[in-house]
Design a protein around this motif. Structure first.
Motif, short mmCIF file in Angstrom:
data_model
loop_
_atom_site.label_atom_id
_atom_site.label_comp_id
_atom_site.label_asym_id
_atom_site.label_seq_id
_atom_site.Cartn_x
_atom_site.Cartn_y
_atom_site.Cartn_z
N ARG A 1 2.21 17.64 -41.75
CA ARG A 1 1.86 18.70 -42.68
C ARG A 1 2.98 18.93 -43.69
O ARG A 1 4.16 18.85 -43.34
CB ARG A 1 1.58 20.00 -41.92
N ALA A 2 2.63 19.24 -44.92
CA ALA A 2 3.61 19.49 -45.97
C ALA A 2 4.44 20.71 -45.60
O ALA A 2 3.90 21.79 -45.37
CB ALA A 2 2.92 19.71 -47.31
N GLY A 3 5.76 20.50 -45.54
CA GLY A 3 6.64 21.59 -45.17
C GLY A 3 6.61 21.93 -43.70
O GLY A 3 7.19 22.94 -43.28
N GLY A 4 5.95 21.10 -42.90
CA GLY A 4 5.85 21.36 -41.46
C GLY A 4 6.89 20.59 -40.66
O GLY A 4 7.89 20.09 -41.20
N MET B 1 6.81 12.12 -49.00
CA MET B 1 7.30 12.02 -47.62
C MET B 1 8.66 11.34 -47.62
O MET B 1 8.86 10.34 -48.32
CB MET B 1 6.32 11.23 -46.76
N VAL B 2 9.59 11.87 -46.86
CA VAL B 2 10.89 11.23 -46.70
C VAL B 2 10.99 10.72 -45.27
O VAL B 2 10.44 11.32 -44.34
CB VAL B 2 12.05 12.18 -47.03
N GLU B 3 11.67 9.59 -45.11
CA GLU B 3 11.77 9.00 -43.79
C GLU B 3 13.11 8.32 -43.60
O GLU B 3 13.76 7.87 -44.56
CB GLU B 3 10.65 7.99 -43.54
N GLN B 4 13.51 8.24 -42.35
CA GLN B 4 14.70 7.48 -41.97
C GLN B 4 14.37 6.67 -40.73
O GLN B 4 13.67 7.15 -39.83
CB GLN B 4 15.89 8.41 -41.69
N MET C 1 17.23 12.22 -49.56
CA MET C 1 16.93 13.42 -48.76
C MET C 1 16.85 13.11 -47.27
O MET C 1 17.16 13.96 -46.43
CB MET C 1 15.64 14.05 -49.25
N SER C 2 16.45 11.88 -46.94
CA SER C 2 16.31 11.55 -45.52
C SER C 2 17.64 11.56 -44.79
O SER C 2 17.66 11.65 -43.55
CB SER C 2 15.65 10.17 -45.39
N LEU D 1 7.42 16.86 -47.77
CA LEU D 1 7.98 17.99 -48.51
C LEU D 1 6.91 19.06 -48.74
O LEU D 1 5.71 18.77 -48.83
CB LEU D 1 8.55 17.52 -49.84
N ASN D 2 7.40 20.28 -48.85
CA ASN D 2 6.48 21.41 -49.01
C ASN D 2 5.74 21.34 -50.35
O ASN D 2 6.30 20.95 -51.37
CB ASN D 2 7.28 22.71 -48.93
N ASN D 3 4.48 21.71 -50.30
CA ASN D 3 3.65 21.83 -51.49
C ASN D 3 3.56 23.31 -51.84
O ASN D 3 3.04 24.12 -51.06
CB ASN D 3 2.26 21.25 -51.22
N LYS D 4 4.08 23.69 -52.98
CA LYS D 4 4.16 25.11 -53.34
C LYS D 4 2.79 25.77 -53.47
O LYS D 4 2.69 27.01 -53.48
CB LYS D 4 4.94 25.27 -54.65
N GLN D 5 1.73 24.96 -53.57
CA GLN D 5 0.39 25.53 -53.69
C GLN D 5 -0.15 26.00 -52.33
O GLN D 5 -1.20 26.63 -52.27
CB GLN D 5 -0.56 24.51 -54.31
N HIS D 6 0.56 25.64 -51.26
CA HIS D 6 0.11 26.02 -49.92
C HIS D 6 1.29 26.55 -49.13
O HIS D 6 2.43 26.11 -49.32
CB HIS D 6 -0.47 24.79 -49.18
N PRO D 7 1.05 27.49 -48.24
CA PRO D 7 2.13 27.95 -47.36
C PRO D 7 2.69 26.78 -46.56
O PRO D 7 1.95 25.86 -46.17
CB PRO D 7 1.45 28.98 -46.46
#
Length: 398
Positions: free
Chosen positions: A129-132, A153-156, A14-15, A62-68
């Motif tokens: 932040r997740a999805g930020g 977390m993805v990183e490059q 994904m990175s 990555l976004n956490n579906k439990q939080h906006p």
């Protein structure tokens, strides 16, 4: 075999889809050195460190579906300025005790036993932040990372060809470490390849001379050209001979320093000579100007012409002086282990009860701090308290 289970589908990198600022691409660009996906559990921590090869790091959670999206904090990054390295990592004590020793933000000594705040580094805190928004960490900045919520977390990681002065700085600092980090292939092979560096120099020259580029981009290109010209041990150039792996050169430098230290220890009255010999060995063995003698005449001529070209195209003496100052890798321990230099006419003793740094009062001379260190060591041997006030009181009584 026919009955073998089907191979699992490849995990997507994904990175590779992260979008970097434009100057990381373009004519000069950067080298992708690593792609990773990290599963992090709440409470995990990566302690104070520099990244391994003078690279930039882009990270996003990555976004956490439990939080906006963009609302749940998952990681906290604490950055210090470059000059804070000796605060965060007391390398000499780590080597002696074989324990990680340095500033502990959450378990430090009492405020009155710490240098006044105007002597302390200013820390920068960034929250992922997740999805930020993604976060880009610059090279050679001491930092720690704490995971405060489970996350992915993805990183490059990329080495920028416009920031080869950062690669030079990292390699200068590495020679002071007990263990050499795992350097990326780009440093070990590409930057040791005559053709690759020759083509890179041409692209950097075009960027430095282009009127279509911003002044900052041109300056960055000049900094990289000056780095290539300045450090024969780190960068191959046309006209040179095939290179040894850079790890071998780093190890040779360390061996030379350790040999001088061993010989110095044999003469107990030669501490100052030992220190100077170690410094001279580092300079002579590892790309500090005197390594010029190991170059071929064609290589030396190429670097000289490259330096002259850079000076003719905007590299001022002031810029070169700033780079030399940066590459010097100054240390707060210039007066020896146990004497921490906070600034001009500001020094303090540091002792290590239970492998935790304890700072003495600020003094105007290193000699005064050395007297404090003796008192602190005596208090430690006597099993006394760790209060600086108590130590100073004992010193006065003595």
């Amino acid at each position: 075999p026919r009955d073998a289970p089907p191979a699992p589908p490849p995990i997507p990198a994904m990175s590779k889809h992260l979008v970097w600022p434009s100057f990381f691409d373009g004519a000069v660009g950067s080298e992708v050195c690593d792609n990773a996906t990290r599963l992090s559990k709440r409470g995990a921590a990566t302690w104070w460190h520099l990244d391994d090869s003078g690279e930039f790091v882009m990270q996003t959670a990555l976004n956490n579906k439990q939080h906006p999206a963009g609302t749940q904090p998952v990681k906290v990054f604490v950055y210090g300025p470059r000059a804070s390295y000796d605060w965060t990592s007391h390398d000499h004590q780590t080597e002696e005790s074989e324990k990680i020793v340095g500033l502990h933000l959450f378990d430090q000594v009492k405020e009155e036993e710490f240098p006044p705040s105007h002597h302390l580094p200013v820390w920068t805190v960034a929250v992922l932040r997740a999805g930020g928004r993604p976060l880009i960490s610059p090279p050679n900045i001491p930092h720690l990372v704490i995971t405060i919520n489970d996350c992915v977390m993805v990183e490059q990681r990329r080495v920028s060809n416009l920031f080869l002065d950062e690669v030079s700085y990292l390699l200068r600092r590495v020679q002071h470490w007990q263990a050499t980090p795992i350097l990326y292939k780009y440093l070990r092979h590409n930057l040791q390849d005559l053709k690759h560096v020759g083509a890179l120099v041409d692209r950097l020259k075009a960027r430095a001379a282009s009127k279509d580029c911003s002044g900052l981009e041109r300056k960055r290109a000049l900094c990289s050209l000056l780095s290539i010209a300045r450090f024969p041990a780190y960068f191959a150039v046309p006209g040179g001979e095939p290179r040894e792996p850079i790890e071998d050169m780093i190890q040779a430098a360390k061996d030379a320093v350790e040999e001088d230290e061993r010989l110095g220890d044999a003469d107990k009255g030669a501490e100052e000579r030992q220190r100077r010999a170690a410094e001279e060995a580092q300079k002579a063995k590892f790309g500090d100007g005197s390594a010029q003698e190991e170059q071929t005449p064609a290589e030396e001529a190429y670097r000289t012409e490259l330096m002259e070209w850079a000076m003719e195209h905007g590299a001022t003496p002031g810029l070169l002086n700033d780079l030399e100052t940066y590459w010097e890798v100054t240390s707060a321990w210039q007066h020896g282990p146990g004497i921490f230099t906070l600034g001009p006419r500001a020094h303090c003793a540091v002792s290590y009860p239970n492998s935790r740094p304890l700072y003495g009062p600020v003094r105007t001379t290193p000699e005064e701090a050395a007297e404090d260190l003796k008192a602190m060591q005596v208090a430690s041997e006597d099993g006394g308290g760790w209060s600086v006030k108590q130590m100073l009181a004992k010193q006065k009584q003595a």
